[in-house]
Write a protein that holds these residues in place. Structure first.
Motif, short mmCIF file in Angstrom:
data_model
loop_
_atom_site.label_atom_id
_atom_site.label_comp_id
_atom_site.label_asym_id
_atom_site.label_seq_id
_atom_site.Cartn_x
_atom_site.Cartn_y
_atom_site.Cartn_z
N ASN A 44 0.81 -1.22 0.00
CA ASN A 44 0.00 0.00 0.00
C ASN A 44 0.84 1.27 0.00
N GLY A 45 2.08 1.20 -0.47
CA GLY A 45 2.91 2.40 -0.62
C GLY A 45 2.78 2.92 -2.04
N ARG A 46 1.86 3.84 -2.26
CA ARG A 46 1.51 4.24 -3.62
C ARG A 46 1.63 5.74 -3.84
N ILE A 47 1.87 6.09 -5.08
CA ILE A 47 1.70 7.47 -5.56
C ILE A 47 0.71 7.41 -6.72
N ASP A 48 -0.32 8.23 -6.62
CA ASP A 48 -1.47 8.17 -7.52
C ASP A 48 -1.62 9.52 -8.21
N LEU A 49 -1.58 9.52 -9.55
CA LEU A 49 -1.78 10.74 -10.32
C LEU A 49 -2.91 10.52 -11.32
N ARG A 50 -3.72 11.56 -11.54
CA ARG A 50 -4.83 11.44 -12.48
C ARG A 50 -4.87 12.66 -13.40
N TYR A 51 -4.96 12.37 -14.70
CA TYR A 51 -4.90 13.41 -15.72
C TYR A 51 -6.20 13.44 -16.52
N GLN A 52 -6.63 14.65 -16.87
CA GLN A 52 -7.74 14.79 -17.78
C GLN A 52 -7.26 14.63 -19.23
N THR A 53 -8.22 14.54 -20.16
CA THR A 53 -7.86 14.30 -21.56
C THR A 53 -7.04 15.43 -22.16
N ASN A 54 -7.13 16.62 -21.61
CA ASN A 54 -6.32 17.74 -22.13
C ASN A 54 -4.92 17.77 -21.52
N GLY A 55 -4.62 16.78 -20.66
CA GLY A 55 -3.31 16.69 -20.05
C GLY A 55 -3.22 17.30 -18.66
#
Length: 319
Positions: A126-137
């Protein structure tokens, strides 16, 4: 006279304890303030920070960071994500070479990129880095559940066979009942979460076991068991047969203006409360997911805004 001296010494001790606690609390707030100050100095105001016990930002949401790249290209996406982590080491405090890519998937209008931390090539549970991007970047969500400054002996004192025998005994494993071992034991770093996390080198054992308990609510169990590779102690276990999760989308007809044209879309950053479990938030698509155990749960969604009209087609309107 003696009693007065004892009372005086006790008062001094209590003042010392309170002072130490206040000093620790102040220091922890300073860590958070420093992270917020540096992040908003780089990427502007309007961000909400949700914190882990060890003062790393579990979620940073509410605004966006522009990026220019092809969101459809998973290789370029990974490169951009790793570059962002490298450029913000004061926030993540984990070198990107100590991160294995686990998820790089586009669902709807969001590209999900999740890295799992490794320490000397051993994955951190459970040692995570989470990134989320929209379609425009644009980067619209950042999560840092990694653990900086891990210090642990990575040489096991108990072998994988020793750990397997300990786990089997713990859950009454019986070949005569066609119980079976799922995959080979694997080393992980298991973390006892706290203000100052405690790290354990652990063998992860997964076994499929038939129950012999007539009062058991399920006939089989699929145990995932964490055995301390230094002491042989059982650190944790959970039954994947008994675990269930609830997920879904919170959507609504949204008008950008009070009298404008309504459009059906996912509602982002909505708070979802699950009774007896906890709270989660929807992502940019309105999607949420949370473990609920093995019983039915009541889910409450909190909607906030200047203009709301909530209609319930199956009963009385919500409030």
């Amino acid at each position: 006279m003696f009693r007065r001296i004892i009372n005086f010494l006790f008062s001094i001790l209590m003042l010392t304890i309170v002072f130490a606690q206040n000093k620790t609390s102040t220091y922890q707030e300073q860590i958070k303030d420093n992270i917020i100050r540096e992040f908003t100095g780089l990427y502007g105001e309007g961000w909400e920070f949700i914190w882990n016990l060890n003062n790393t930002p579990h979620r940073i949401i509410g605004n966006s960071i522009p990026h220019s790249f092809n969101i459809e290209d998973p290789i370029e996406t990974e490169y951009v994500a790793r570059s962002f982590i490298n450029q913000n080491l004061s926030i993540f405090n984990v070198q990107e070479q100590n991160l294995d890519l686990w998820v790089n998937e586009k669902i709807g209008n969001i590209r999900y990129v999740i890295f799992n931390q490794v320490h000397h090539n051993i994955p951190v549970w459970n040692g995570r880095i989470d990134l989320r991007y929209q379609t425009n970047g644009d980067l619209v969500m950042i999560g840092n559940d990694a653990f900086p400054l891990i210090n642990i002996d990575t040489k096991p004192k108990f072998s994988d066979k020793d750990a397997l025998a300990i786990a089997q005994e713990h859950v009454n494993f019986d070949l005569g009942l066609d119980d079976e071992v799922i995959d080979n034991p694997e080393l992980f770093i298991w973390v006892e979460k706290a203000l100052e996390p405690i790290y354990h080198l652990a063998w992860v054992i997964e076994v499929f076991v038939h129950s012999t308990d007539p009062t058991d609510h399920v006939p089989v169990h699929r145990w995932k068991i964490f055995v301390d590779a230094h002491t042989g102690d059982i650190l944790d276990k959970f039954d994947q047969v008994r675990m269930a999760s609830i997920d879904g989308y919170v959507t609504g007809s949204v008008k950008d203006q009070p009298y404008g044209i309504s459009q059906s879309r996912g509602l982002q950053h909505v708070k979802v409360d699950v009774a007896g479990v906890g709270t989660t938030y929807t992502d940019e698509n309105g999607y949420y997911s949370i473990d609920i155990g093995n019983t039915s749960r009541e889910v409450t969604v909190k909607l906030e805004g200047s203009y709301l009209n909530i209609n319930n087609s199956n009963g009385g309107d919500a409030s």
